[in-house]
Design an enzyme around this catalytic site. Structure first.
Site, PDB file in Angstrom:
ATOM      1  N   LYS A   1     -25.777  -6.169 -24.947  1.00  0.00           N
ATOM      2  CA  LYS A   1     -26.516  -4.988 -25.410  1.00  0.00           C
ATOM      3  C   LYS A   1     -25.710  -3.886 -25.702  1.00  0.00           C
ATOM      4  CE  LYS A   1     -30.544  -6.714 -22.705  1.00  0.00           C
ATOM      5  NZ  LYS A   1     -31.435  -6.811 -23.557  1.00  0.00           N
TER       6      LYS A   1
ATOM      7  N   ASP B   1     -25.176  -9.391 -13.117  1.00  0.00           N
ATOM      8  CA  ASP B   1     -25.773  -9.424 -14.361  1.00  0.00           C
ATOM      9  C   ASP B   1     -26.249  -8.030 -14.970  1.00  0.00           C
ATOM     10  OD1 ASP B   1     -28.438 -11.404 -16.208  1.00  0.00           O
ATOM     11  OD2 ASP B   1     -27.058  -9.677 -17.021  1.00  0.00           O
TER      12      ASP B   1
ATOM     13  N   TYR C   1     -34.431 -12.352 -14.977  1.00  0.00           N
ATOM     14  CA  TYR C   1     -34.257 -12.927 -16.195  1.00  0.00           C
ATOM     15  C   TYR C   1     -32.714 -13.009 -16.496  1.00  0.00           C
ATOM     16  CZ  TYR C   1     -34.136 -14.558 -21.321  1.00  0.00           C
ATOM     17  OH  TYR C   1     -34.150 -14.973 -22.420  1.00  0.00           O
TER      18      TYR C   1
END
Ligand code: KE4
Length: 428
Positions: A268, A240, A145
């Site tokens: 994050k 990613d 994702y």
């Protein structure tokens, strides 16, 4: 059973005015059943809900809070930054400070651009890769994702190696058709696609450790093979590391597995709990990003002083001597404890960990991609989840999400977690 009366009341109110009652789907507990608890405070390793219940927290805002909740130094810095104003829409010295910290940690990048989320980071990195190569197709891996940009909400076409089909209403076929999805850890599938159509492929984007189907590790040699293939055909390799960044190691999965991607996406942890994403890469690629180059990308609050402050303070603490030694010791203590609890409870599980991110799968099969992750018994996981929540431990409300460790967790938190796990496993 814990009292959740106020949470239930709030959830009813929320559902009347917010889709599904939440601002991000996974928080609604749909994968595990029951109603979400509404949290009012976090401190260290714990969060506290509106009904006064406390939980040892392994979600940590889905990864950002590697220092734990409300770290005093981060809060102090934020308070003083807020007194100087919250956003200026102009460059600030703080953006240089965080960019330098990031580039020092990720030497594969010469330049980095701050954005406001992981989605913006990956969406922008893909646009830059397309602008740089003048090719349109992208390759992603099943189960990875990368945020909710249209071209990434795509599942494998009829044959895994054909062009994608939309994985959500609202994504036009025309967007999906440029996205090829293949199984993670399947280097032959990647070879087949690249050999056949490399001339149209702009980039391969990959979670080097897949945190969005739980915690799936790359097989030995897989990432190196992806790197070699993409280099050979001039395909931009995008790591990613929104989730793996600073979690698998301070320098991310690329440090741990010694792979130099062409571009990296972060998020994050670099926001310390405030909204920050970032993308960067080698200077020849990043020099085409506006206003230096023609590829457009922008953001009102990109690099805002509060988010930069929280990120800078977080990375400075992570850089302190012994930090990752302590994180490793806490994470390995939890791993040993959870594996032992499952054995004593006689429940078949598979536990995987990469640094401070981990997952317990309710299956006896080895998990190395999306299909094998899906062999997990989600009903058993749901019963385990409820048992843990009721015993004061907050884990991700889905079998297919990672758990996270923080510097604020203590040995006694982990002992309590393991006891709760044993009791919950026996009843799962
Ligand atoms: P955001 O747009 O949510 O900041 O980042 C998207 C993203 C990109 N890349 C990776 C590897 C990610 O894990 C994420 C977001 N992760 C999810 C957790 N599975 C965020 C939680 C949520 O969606 O609420």
């Amino acid at each position: 059973m814990k009292n959740h009366r106020k949470s239930e009341k709030l959830f009813k109110q929320a559902k009347a005015i917010i889709p599904g009652g939440v601002n991000s789907p996974v928080r609604a507990f749909k994968a595990v059943g029951g109603n979400p608890v509404f949290i009012v405070k976090g401190k260290g390793s714990k969060i506290y809900d509106v009904d006064g219940n406390s939980y040892i927290d392994y979600v940590l805002s889905w990864g950002p809070l590697i220092l734990g909740h409300a770290h005093p130094k981060v809060i102090k810095a934020l308070k003083s930054a807020a007194e100087k104003g919250t956003s200026f829409g102009a460059p600030t010295p703080l953006e240089i400070e965080l960019a330098n910290l990031v580039l020092k940690a990720y030497p594969s990048m010469d330049k980095v651009r701050m954005v406001n989320s992981g989605t913006e980071a990956t969406m922008s990195a893909i646009r830059v890769a397309r602008g740089f190569t003048k090719r349109d197709a992208i390759i992603k891996f099943e189960g990875c994702y990368h945020g909710h940009a249209d071209g990434l909400l795509v599942k494998a076409g009829s044959g895994a190696m054909t062009f994608g089909i939309p994985d959500s209403p609202g994504v036009p076929e025309s967007y999906a058709k440029n996205t090829i999805t293949i199984p993670f850890n399947d280097i032959d599938a990647l070879k087949t696609v690249i050999n056949r159509q490399w001339k149209s492929i702009a980039c391969v984007i990959i979670e080097p450790v897949v945190g969005n189907i739980g915690c799936v590790l790359p097989k030995p040699g897989f990432l190196a093979a992806v790197r070699a293939l993409t280099k050979k055909y001039g395909i931009v390799l995008i790591f990613d590391e929104v989730m793996t960044g600073f979690r698998v190691a301070y320098g991310g999965a690329q440090e741990h597995y010694r792979i130099k991607p062409d571009m990296t996406c972060l998020g994050k942890v670099i926001g310390g709990g405030l909204p920050v994403g970032a993308y960067g890469g080698k200077k020849e690629i990043m020099s085409i990003v506006s206003p230096e180059g023609p590829v457009y990308q922008a953001g009102t609050l990109s690099g805002n002083p509060l988010a930069m402050t929280a990120g800078i303070e977080t990375l400075k603490i992570l850089l302190e001597k012994g930090t990752y030694k302590k994180l490793e010791s806490l994470s390995s203590m939890l791993e040993r404890g959870l594996k032992d609890a499952a054995k004593r409870a006689g429940v078949a599980t598979r536990f995987y960990r990469a640094g401070t991110m981990f997952c317990t799968y309710f299956t006896n099969k080895e998990v190395y991609d999306y299909a094998t992750a899906k062999t997990a018994d989600t009903a058993k996981f749901s019963r385990f989840f409820s048992g843990m929540l009721d015993r004061g431990v907050n884990i991700a409300p889905s079998q297919f999400e990672a758990g996270f460790m923080s510097l604020a967790h203590s040995a006694s938190d982990i002992e309590k977690t393991v006891r709760a796990a044993y009791e919950s496993l026996k009843r799962a």
